[in-house]
Write a protein that holds these residues in place. Structure first.
Motif, PDB file in Angstrom:
ATOM      1  N   LEU A 113       5.614  -0.103   5.795  1.00 39.19           N
ATOM      2  CA  LEU A 113       6.266  -1.151   5.019  1.00 39.19           C
ATOM      3  C   LEU A 113       6.839  -0.548   3.739  1.00 39.19           C
ATOM      4  O   LEU A 113       6.298   0.444   3.231  1.00 39.19           O
ATOM      5  CB  LEU A 113       5.253  -2.253   4.691  1.00 39.19           C
ATOM      6  CG  LEU A 113       4.801  -3.108   5.885  1.00 39.19           C
ATOM      7  CD1 LEU A 113       3.674  -4.041   5.477  1.00 39.19           C
ATOM      8  CD2 LEU A 113       5.956  -3.891   6.489  1.00 39.19           C
ATOM      9  N   PRO A 114       7.965  -1.075   3.231  1.00 47.70           N
ATOM     10  CA  PRO A 114       8.566  -2.375   3.560  1.00 47.70           C
ATOM     11  C   PRO A 114       9.456  -2.397   4.800  1.00 47.70           C
ATOM     12  O   PRO A 114       9.996  -3.445   5.132  1.00 47.70           O
ATOM     13  CB  PRO A 114       9.392  -2.684   2.308  1.00 47.70           C
ATOM     14  CG  PRO A 114       9.746  -1.344   1.756  1.00 47.70           C
ATOM     15  CD  PRO A 114       8.580  -0.465   2.036  1.00 47.70           C
ATOM     16  N   ARG A 117       9.248  -4.952   8.969  1.00 51.32           N
ATOM     17  CA  ARG A 117       8.486  -6.196   8.899  1.00 51.32           C
ATOM     18  C   ARG A 117       8.804  -7.007  10.147  1.00 51.32           C
ATOM     19  O   ARG A 117       9.929  -6.982  10.632  1.00 51.32           O
ATOM     20  CB  ARG A 117       8.919  -7.013   7.669  1.00 51.32           C
ATOM     21  CG  ARG A 117       8.608  -6.359   6.340  1.00 51.32           C
ATOM     22  CD  ARG A 117       9.301  -7.097   5.211  1.00 51.32           C
ATOM     23  NE  ARG A 117       8.950  -6.544   3.910  1.00 51.32           N
ATOM     24  CZ  ARG A 117       9.591  -6.821   2.786  1.00 51.32           C
ATOM     25  NH1 ARG A 117      10.629  -7.646   2.814  1.00 51.32           N
ATOM     26  NH2 ARG A 117       9.203  -6.290   1.651  1.00 51.32           N
ATOM     27  N   THR A 136       0.206   0.525   7.707  1.00 51.40           N
ATOM     28  CA  THR A 136       0.086   0.079   6.324  1.00 51.40           C
ATOM     29  C   THR A 136      -0.983  -0.996   6.226  1.00 51.40           C
ATOM     30  O   THR A 136      -1.039  -1.885   7.081  1.00 51.40           O
ATOM     31  CB  THR A 136       1.422  -0.527   5.835  1.00 51.40           C
ATOM     32  OG1 THR A 136       2.470   0.422   5.987  1.00 51.40           O
ATOM     33  CG2 THR A 136       1.334  -0.966   4.383  1.00 51.40           C
ATOM     34  N   PHE A 138      -2.138  -4.055   3.584  1.00 51.62           N
ATOM     35  CA  PHE A 138      -1.611  -4.790   2.444  1.00 51.62           C
ATOM     36  C   PHE A 138      -2.280  -6.157   2.355  1.00 51.62           C
ATOM     37  O   PHE A 138      -2.865  -6.642   3.332  1.00 51.62           O
ATOM     38  CB  PHE A 138      -0.087  -4.944   2.543  1.00 51.62           C
ATOM     39  CG  PHE A 138       0.376  -5.857   3.654  1.00 51.62           C
ATOM     40  CD1 PHE A 138       0.703  -7.181   3.393  1.00 51.62           C
ATOM     41  CD2 PHE A 138       0.484  -5.392   4.956  1.00 51.62           C
ATOM     42  CE1 PHE A 138       1.123  -8.025   4.415  1.00 51.62           C
ATOM     43  CE2 PHE A 138       0.902  -6.225   5.982  1.00 51.62           C
ATOM     44  CZ  PHE A 138       1.223  -7.554   5.708  1.00 51.62           C
ATOM     45  N   THR A 146       5.119  -9.026   3.245  1.00 55.81           N
ATOM     46  CA  THR A 146       5.711  -8.660   1.947  1.00 55.81           C
ATOM     47  C   THR A 146       4.664  -8.413   0.858  1.00 55.81           C
ATOM     48  O   THR A 146       5.030  -8.093  -0.271  1.00 55.81           O
ATOM     49  CB  THR A 146       6.660  -9.762   1.442  1.00 55.81           C
ATOM     50  OG1 THR A 146       5.907 -10.978   1.298  1.00 55.81           O
ATOM     51  CG2 THR A 146       7.823  -9.976   2.393  1.00 55.81           C
ATOM     52  N   ASN A 148       1.408  -6.945  -1.484  1.00 57.40           N
ATOM     53  CA  ASN A 148       1.215  -5.655  -2.154  1.00 57.40           C
ATOM     54  C   ASN A 148       0.508  -4.649  -1.245  1.00 57.40           C
ATOM     55  O   ASN A 148      -0.522  -4.960  -0.628  1.00 57.40           O
ATOM     56  CB  ASN A 148       0.397  -5.841  -3.433  1.00 57.40           C
ATOM     57  CG  ASN A 148       1.203  -6.534  -4.517  1.00 57.40           C
ATOM     58  OD1 ASN A 148       2.430  -6.638  -4.419  1.00 57.40           O
ATOM     59  ND2 ASN A 148       0.531  -7.013  -5.541  1.00 57.40           N
ATOM     60  N   LEU A 149       1.050  -3.431  -1.193  1.00 58.06           N
ATOM     61  CA  LEU A 149       0.523  -2.385  -0.314  1.00 58.06           C
ATOM     62  C   LEU A 149      -0.751  -1.769  -0.896  1.00 58.06           C
ATOM     63  O   LEU A 149      -0.878  -1.583  -2.104  1.00 58.06           O
ATOM     64  CB  LEU A 149       1.553  -1.268  -0.140  1.00 58.06           C
ATOM     65  CG  LEU A 149       2.956  -1.654   0.322  1.00 58.06           C
ATOM     66  CD1 LEU A 149       3.768  -0.403   0.613  1.00 58.06           C
ATOM     67  CD2 LEU A 149       2.914  -2.557   1.542  1.00 58.06           C
ATOM     68  N   GLN A 152      -1.146   3.687   3.145  1.00 51.85           N
ATOM     69  CA  GLN A 152      -0.271   3.967   4.286  1.00 51.85           C
ATOM     70  C   GLN A 152      -0.619   5.321   4.886  1.00 51.85           C
ATOM     71  O   GLN A 152      -1.122   6.203   4.199  1.00 51.85           O
ATOM     72  CB  GLN A 152       1.205   3.999   3.858  1.00 51.85           C
ATOM     73  CG  GLN A 152       1.761   2.651   3.459  1.00 51.85           C
ATOM     74  CD  GLN A 152       3.270   2.676   3.256  1.00 51.85           C
ATOM     75  OE1 GLN A 152       3.814   3.619   2.709  1.00 51.85           O
ATOM     76  NE2 GLN A 152       3.934   1.622   3.701  1.00 51.85           N
ATOM     77  N   GLN A 195       6.056  -4.068  -3.006  1.00 49.41           N
ATOM     78  CA  GLN A 195       7.050  -3.565  -2.056  1.00 49.41           C
ATOM     79  C   GLN A 195       8.469  -3.564  -2.624  1.00 49.41           C
ATOM     80  O   GLN A 195       9.305  -2.758  -2.209  1.00 49.41           O
ATOM     81  CB  GLN A 195       7.016  -4.388  -0.768  1.00 49.41           C
ATOM     82  CG  GLN A 195       5.755  -4.216   0.051  1.00 49.41           C
ATOM     83  CD  GLN A 195       5.896  -4.803   1.437  1.00 49.41           C
ATOM     84  OE1 GLN A 195       6.944  -4.708   2.059  1.00 49.41           O
ATOM     85  NE2 GLN A 195       4.833  -5.426   1.931  1.00 49.41           N
TER      86      GLN A 195
END
Length: 318
Positions: A113-114, A117, A136, A138, A146, A148-149, A152, A195
C-alpha cells in the motif's frame, strides 16, 4: 510485553496460515469471525470456511454473522473484550465493528500500500506485469485500504510466476509480518505512517474485484500483456477465450491455465497455429502464446497434447 486478547477475522485459505502462526507464537486468540456456511459445488453441500475449520480444530469460539450490524452479533463480539482485532482476507467492516477494541483493528493486505487497494491485489499485480509486490499491515479506517501503515515486507514477482504462486509467497510472508505487528502493538512501540505522504500527489494503482469480462483474453494485445494477463488469473479465477467453428459458427469457450511466452517476429496476423498433436499456439503482436494447459467448458483441466487428441482444432479460429 502484555498479553493481548485478539479477535481474528478471515475466511479463505490465505487467512489460515497467519492464524496458525499467531497461535504458534503464543498469542491469545479469543474468537474467530468468519463467513456463514454456504452450499457449494455440484452437490450444493454445505461448506465451512477454511478459517472456521481450523478454528474449530483448535477449540477457538467462532462467530458467523449474516450482518455485521446485527445487535446480537455485536453483543457477542463485545463480550470477548478484545484489545485488538485482526482482519485477513475478509469483508468490509462497519465502524461499529472496527472501532470496538481499544487498540483498533489491523488489516493484513496483500500489496505494498498505497498501491493495489481493493479486492484483488494479487491478481492485478501479476496482470499488470509488476516485478515486485508485498504485504502491508495497517489500521482500519473509513475508506477501504487507506489507514495508517504499520509494517511492510516486499516480495519479488518472478517473470513466470502465477497469481497462485504469488498468493502462497505472500501468505507466508504476511503471516510473519502479522505476528511482528501484534508483538509491536503489545509492546506499545510501532510506527503509523500516513499513506497520503507516500503517494506524493499521484494516484494509487487500484485492484478492483475481477468480473468475467476482465478475465477474457484480448488477443489483439502484445505478447507480454497477454502472457501476464493469463498468469495473473491462474489458477483462479482463470483467463478464458472462445474458439469459433469455421463451418457452422458454433462458439466454444475454454479456460487457459498455463502458457509459454515466445518473443519473435513471425510477420503473420493474429490467429491459431498448431501441428494438431503437440502444440497449440496463438500468433499475436510481438510473438507467440503457446497454450500448455487448458479446460474446455464442461470438461476436465488437461494438457494441450491431450486436448488436441479429442478436438479438431483445424476447424476453429479465434
Amino acid at each position: 510485553m502484555r498479553e493481548l486478547r485478539i479477535v481474528y477475522m478471515g475466511t479463505p485459505d490465505f487467512a489460515v496460515y497467519p492464524l496458525q502462526k499467531l497461535l504458534e507464537a503464543g498469542h491469545k486468540v479469543v474468537a474467530v469471525v468468519t463467513n456463514p456456511d454456504k452450499p457449494a459445488g455440484r452437490g450444493q453441500k454445505i461448506q465451512e470456511s477454511p478459517v472456521k475449520k481450523f478454528a474449530v480444530e483448535k477449540g477457538i469460539p467462532v462467530l458467523q454473522p449474516e450482518r455485521f450490524r446485527d445487535e446480537r452479533f455485536l453483543e457477542e463480539l463485545r463480550a470477548f473484550q478484545a484489545d485488538l482485532q485482526l482482519v485477513v482476507a475478509f469483508k468490509m467492516l462497519p465502524e461499529v465493528v472496527w472501532n470496538m477494541p481499544p487498540l483498533g483493528t489491523v488489516n493484513l493486505h496483500a500489496s505494498l500500500l498505497p498501491d493495489y487497494r481493493g479486492a484483488a491485489p494479487i491478481n492485478w499485480a501479476v496482470m499488470n506485469g509488476e516485478t515486485c509486490s508485498g504485504v502491508t499491515t495497517f489500521l482500519l479506517k473509513h475508506e477501504i485500504d487507506t489507514g495508517n501503515l504499520i509494517f511492510q515486507e516486499r516480495v519479488e514477482i518472478e517473470p513466470n510466476m502465477t497469481a497462485g504462486e504469488l498468493h502462497d509467497q505472500l501468505m507466508y510472508t504476511g503471516a510473519d509480518l502479522l505476528v511482528k505487528t501484534v508483538e509491536a502493538i503489545a509492546a506499545g512501540d510501532y510506527p503509523l505512517l500516513d499513506q497520503v505522504g507516500l503517494l506524493a500527489g499521484r494516484e494509487p494503482k487500484h485492484a478492483p474485484k475481477i468480473f468475467k469480462e476482465d478475465m477474457k483474453v484480448d488477443w489483439t494485445l502484445g505478447v507480454d500483456a497477454i502472457f501476464n494477463h493469463i498468469r495473473g488469473l491462474s489458477p483462479f479465477p482463470t483467463a478464458w477465450t472462445e474458439f469459433r467453428n469455421k463451418k457452422n459458427g458454433e462458439v466454444v469457450s475454454l479456460k487457459i491455465f498455463e502458457t509459454e511466452r515466445i518473443v519473435k517476429d513471425h510477420g503473420k496476423d493474429v490467429g491459431l497455429s498448431t501441428d494438431n498433436k503437440t502444440y497449440l499456439d496463438v500468433l499475436v503482436e510481438g510473438g507467440v502464446i503457446r497454450i500448455k494447459e487448458l479446460q474446455l467448458s464442461g470438461k476436465k483441466r488437461m494438457k494441450t497434447e491431450e486436448f488436441l487428441r479429442g478436438f479438431h482444432i483445424e476447424d476453429y479460429s479465434l
